[in-house]
Design an enzyme around this catalytic site. Structure first.
Site, PDB file in Angstrom:
ATOM      1  N   LYS A 170      62.182  -6.202  53.948  1.00  0.00           N
ATOM      2  CA  LYS A 170      61.004  -5.370  53.997  1.00  0.00           C
ATOM      3  C   LYS A 170      59.963  -5.895  53.287  1.00  0.00           C
ATOM      4  CE  LYS A 170      60.316  -0.270  53.409  1.00  0.00           C
ATOM      5  NZ  LYS A 170      60.821   1.054  53.168  1.00  0.00           N
TER       6      LYS A 170
ATOM      7  N   SER B  80      60.540   4.733  56.170  1.00  0.00           N
ATOM      8  CA  SER B  80      59.369   3.888  56.123  1.00  0.00           C
ATOM      9  C   SER B  80      59.628   2.331  56.726  1.00  0.00           C
ATOM     10  CB  SER B  80      58.849   3.853  54.620  1.00  0.00           C
ATOM     11  OG  SER B  80      59.757   3.334  53.634  1.00  0.00           O
TER      12      SER B  80
ATOM     13  N   SER C 192      64.247   6.408  54.178  1.00  0.00           N
ATOM     14  CA  SER C 192      63.789   5.505  54.765  1.00  0.00           C
ATOM     15  C   SER C 192      64.683   4.306  55.096  1.00  0.00           C
ATOM     16  CB  SER C 192      62.438   4.987  54.000  1.00  0.00           C
ATOM     17  OG  SER C 192      61.560   5.876  53.720  1.00  0.00           O
TER      18      SER C 192
END
Length: 463
Positions: free
Chosen positions: A80, A153, A177
């Site tokens: 990420k 997210s 997330s």
């Protein structure tokens, strides 16, 4: 080579160890797949082709001379885009960070690199890892259906892992997330105990709520990654000193005799019938494997769900002090969360803190009676991007969607999200198991046992 992109990490690792598979050839094939599909899926913020090729060449030479480092050696992964990767832009889904090139690796990435993993790139996410993507960022596309929610997210992590653009990824979870993108994309996501994995070098949303964990195509793959990234880090004083178990060694012990709690009222209130059905079927499977399902009552989560929003807003305001309001013009919707955090008073925040302590204590007590909890991942299984925008536009809609996620960020509890079928529209279903603190070993065992007798994690989108 073209058929390998949907293999699990451990299947790929076995071929690497036997030298039946070349890290160089595999990496090149994955870069070609990314070049072909990512202009459609938008999962990557940055593709690190040169880094990947150099690491692949090194891995191939090391494995050839017998210096095999373990199951991540030579396997292409991605992280990420909140995880510092030295020399590579880390933007956290925010255009104002487009020139942010860290000069050091986050601990989690350093450990993956030391284990021989190959970095394909950094994966896209919502603005600052909160709910919505920045207006100037192209939103990652759900590979099962372009019109549907891909999760937040860690959207890019979910999409890339599901679409066969990497063999595993790292995500973060502050209010769901890791879990939401895992559910939306039909993959396995592990949120470790808070403090089990270092946050050093990871862009913060809310420090006391942020968890870093693996997003993979199987529970066994998650075990392999957690074994590498978990453990004490002197650079992060909040990491836990507890020894890291050999998660892979215990996977086959199964769930016979394990007590799994289920709160029917909590699980079904406001849930789509498809979600209720997926959890019910998971119960049946786990019982068939010898687990004991126990009807129980979860501590009342309502106050802690409300408290989460207060915590998150205040801690986000702290995390962005260097750039907000100084660079406020470059912010999207995240500015509203920061402004809300600035309005929270001390007495109000301490009341929220007391609610958090009470819920966490009561949950800890519940785990003296059961070993795991079986709950939904999210109350809705398939909804369009337009529906997402409406749902998340109000605090009530957002709180309702977060009801199975935020309580366990507030308590710091570990969870595993597992694929559990499909809706009539062809979108993935899921459920999650919640464990006691440092209970990842049992969560992974349970997830692996479930996946040995189901094949939902073996279903992949047609691309």
């Amino acid at each position: 080579m073209s058929e390998r992109h949907y293999e699990t990490l451990l299947e790929t690792a076995d071929a690497m160890k036997l030298q039946d598979l070349s890290p160089v050839d595999l990496t090149e094939a994955m870069l070609q797949r990314i070049a072909s599909l990512d202009p459609i899926l938008h999962a990557f913020a940055t593709v690190t082709a040169d880094v990947a090729r150099a690491q692949a060449s090194q891995a191939e030479a090391e494995i050839a001379r017998g210096d095999y480092r373990g199951p991540l050696h030579g396997v292409p992964i991605a992280v990420k885009d909140i995880v510092n990767t030295a020399g590579v832009v880390t933007a956290a889904g925010m255009p104002i960070n487009a020139d942010n090139v860290p000069d050091f690796d986050a601990t989690v990435y350093a450990r993956l690199k030391d284990a021989g993993a190959i970095l394909l790139g950094n994966l896209q996410l919502t603005e600052g890892a909160f709910v919505n993507h920045h207006p100037d960022v192209t939103v990652p596309v759900n590979p099962w259906h372009e019109d549907y929610y891909a999760g937040a997210s860690s959207s890019g992590s979910g999409v890339a892992t599901a679409a066969g653009l990497c063999f595993a990824s790292l995500g973060s979870d502050t209010g769901g997330s890791i879990r939401f993108p895992s559910a939306a994309n039909g993959i396995t996501g592990l949120k470790p105990t808070w403090g089990r994995v270092s946050r050093h070098g990871v862009f913060a949303l809310a420090d006391s709520l942020d968890h870093i964990g693996p997003m993979t195509r199987s529970a066994a793959d998650a075990a392999a990654i957690l074994a590498v990234i978990a453990g004490r880090d002197p650079k992060d004083p909040t990491t836990l000193a507890a020894p890291v178990p050999d998660y892979l060694a215990s996977l086959d012990r199964g769930v016979r005799g394990i007590r799994i709690g289920l709160d029917r009222a909590y699980n079904e209130d406001g849930c789509d019938p498809d979600v209720i059905g997926a959890v019910s079927e998971a119960r049946r499977v786990l019982e068939s494997l010898g687990a004991e399902l126990v009807e129980t009552t979860l501590p009342d989560p309502e106050s802690v769900i409300a408290a989460w929003g207060m915590y998150c807003s205040v801690e986000t305001a702290i995390a962005h002090e260097a750039t907000y309001p100084a660079r406020a013009a470059g912010y999207g919707g995240l500015a509203g969360l920061i402004e809300a955090g600035k309005q929270v008073g001390g007495v109000e925040l301490m009341k929220a803190h007391h609610d958090r302590l009470i819920f966490s204590g009561a949950l800890s007590a519940l785990f003296t009676q059961v070993d795991l909890l079986l709950i939904p991942t999210q109350p809705r299984a398939d909804f369009t991007i337009r529906e997402e925008q409406r749902l998340f536009s109000t605090s009530e809609g957002l709180a309702g969607f977060l009801r199975y996620a935020t309580p366990f960020d507030m308590s710091g509890s570990p969870t595993i999200t597992l694929p559990a079928g499909f809706t009539a529209k062809g979108l993935p279903l899921s459920f999650q198991l919640v464990g006691r603190h440092l209970g990842e070993e049992l969560l992974l065992r349970a997830g692996h046992a479930y996946q040995r007798v189901t094949d939902w994690h073996r279903r992949h989108p047609t691309l």
